[in-house]
Design an enzyme around this catalytic site. Sequence first.
Site, PDB file in Angstrom:
ATOM      1  N   LYS A   1       0.834  -1.203   0.000  1.00 41.23           N
ATOM      2  CA  LYS A   1       0.000   0.000   0.000  1.00 41.23           C
ATOM      3  C   LYS A   1       0.872   1.258   0.000  1.00 41.23           C
ATOM      4  O   LYS A   1       1.917   1.307   0.657  1.00 41.23           O
ATOM      5  CB  LYS A   1      -0.905  -0.027   1.241  1.00 41.23           C
ATOM      6  CG  LYS A   1      -1.993   1.019   1.285  1.00 41.23           C
ATOM      7  CD  LYS A   1      -2.870   0.803   2.512  1.00 41.23           C
ATOM      8  CE  LYS A   1      -4.016   1.787   2.581  1.00 41.23           C
ATOM      9  NZ  LYS A   1      -4.859   1.557   3.768  1.00 41.23           N
TER      10      LYS A   1
ATOM     11  N   SER B   1      -9.549   1.747   2.467  1.00 39.73           N
ATOM     12  CA  SER B   1      -8.545   2.546   1.798  1.00 39.73           C
ATOM     13  C   SER B   1      -7.514   1.723   1.038  1.00 39.73           C
ATOM     14  O   SER B   1      -6.674   2.287   0.340  1.00 39.73           O
ATOM     15  CB  SER B   1      -7.831   3.423   2.837  1.00 39.73           C
ATOM     16  OG  SER B   1      -7.132   2.640   3.785  1.00 39.73           O
TER      17      SER B   1
ATOM     18  N   SER C   1     -10.578  -0.838   6.124  1.00 42.89           N
ATOM     19  CA  SER C   1      -9.733  -0.561   4.958  1.00 42.89           C
ATOM     20  C   SER C   1      -9.012  -1.767   4.387  1.00 42.89           C
ATOM     21  O   SER C   1      -8.488  -1.700   3.279  1.00 42.89           O
ATOM     22  CB  SER C   1      -8.711   0.529   5.308  1.00 42.89           C
ATOM     23  OG  SER C   1      -9.352   1.767   5.469  1.00 42.89           O
TER      24      SER C   1
END
Length: 560
Positions: A151, A224, A248
């Site tokens: 990420k 996210s 997320s």
Amino acid sequence: MITKNTRHPVVQPLDVPHGTSEFEEKRAALLQAFWDKVPIEYYLPADIIDDPPINVSQIPSSCGILTAEEVKITENYDATGIAEAVATRKYTAVTVAKAFGKRSIICHQLTCCLTQWFMDSAIEQAKQLDAYLEKHGKTIGPLHGVPVSIKEHMPIAGTFSSQGMFSSIVKDEEDCQMIAILRSLGAVFYCKTNQPQTIMHLESDSHWGRVLNPFNIHLSAGGSTGGEAALIAMYGSPLGVGTDIGGSVRGPSAFCGIYGFKPTSYTLPMRKFLASAFPAELNILCSTGPMCRTLRDMDLFMTLVLSTKPYLTDPRIIPIPWSGLRTPTIQKLKIGIITNDGFIEPQPPVQRAISWAQAILSNPKYSDILDVKPFKPYNAKEAWSKIRRMYWPDAGKGEKDAIAAAGEPLHPLSQWIWKDAEETGMLDAVGVSQQRDERDEFRCKFAEHWCAQDVDVVIGPAFVGPACAHDSAFYWTYTSLYNLVDYPGVVFPTPITACADERYAEDYVPLSEECRHVKMLWDKGGFEGAPVDLQIVARKYHDNELFGALQVLREVLGLK
């Protein structure tokens, strides 16, 4: 309309908002720098970019850019299988790195899932691994040659990171703790993945663009950690790392039909994940966990990372030994089924998924190992109200100021998530302490409510529906509840997908105004093909027991 740019060939049915001319110039330069690294032979044909199908998930294997061997490597092996194949010299680490590097850039053109792509350095890393294996006859570690996607906000030495805002971009000179551990185990890093502006909502839209759901590009891939989810779902990565403070990891994994695990906080290392402190964690603790396509890969990730004893250098981590899928279930497993949380009735495909699971688990042939009963979470509406305020003790001022200073536009869901907290403004120390008292009291009532219903784990929705339309991920109640109480949760795929003709029941009565809004969003249509995951949750610090339950359910529900 699909945005067309011969130098930036990325499908974008709905563009992100535009900022000042100065900001857009800087953003264009950033995107150009990305594409300057991509060989032209990896570009998809213009007709695909200009007029893509709604479901783009099969294009990487059929577009002709990948060889037959590269398709096989990316589609037929999970992370565990890749580690075995490289260790036994069936494939070299270089061959594997090339396959996933090429596939990831194809996936990006279809879904905007990446922020950085460093295939050249990945191949160099893989060459070193191959040389080591050739010289010593053994691997560097159990992830030797396994590509791992990361990420955007997690620092990898020599790459950039950000908090989803242009002004937060920094060049990282060192690996964060998690990356250093994975590198020591032999993992190969080849890309970083897209996330939302502020990293704090369920749509991954940033200065890099908007991530699309590979099974229906008019739907969100979640957030996210949406870039990870889209990439893994399209076989562009066998294993990724996400973070979860409200859903997320679990939300995007569910939107894209893969596995995702949010452990209890301070189970896995998160040291140096962010360049600056995040006020939300004064009361709502973030967690990090794996995203992948098989149960055994989740277990492998946990086993290997925790085997390095990260708690020795980060004393915040709880040194609980990991037994995972090997955790014995001594007595009959008591499972609570959540059909709704008393606040929002899930949309029809999720209701079908719950019915699918409940029917299988309630089959009399499993009565000697399973005890299935209804379950209602404690006061989900109150939990949603509390957590929306607790995320922003500074009323979002820090993020809003940083976004405005760069001339960057505020994205719709950024404004949505701090809406409730804006009313109270920035809290002082007494205000933050009062929130903590409220949180702890809620946690105790939640635990008492759970005990009264006498279950080991609960199975229920991962979201109010399947993947939602872009800019409409308003209610994450089914995941954020477990961030508030800090319970571990796994989302897992089901055979259910959304259909075009699904309707709410004739006798539907909304549980709340939010519930009514969720139905209105569904009635707009356009959800066809979206996969549906369910979520299984255990008590805080019962992460091993959660995986023990998954092992019991593995054959019952046909989990991979």
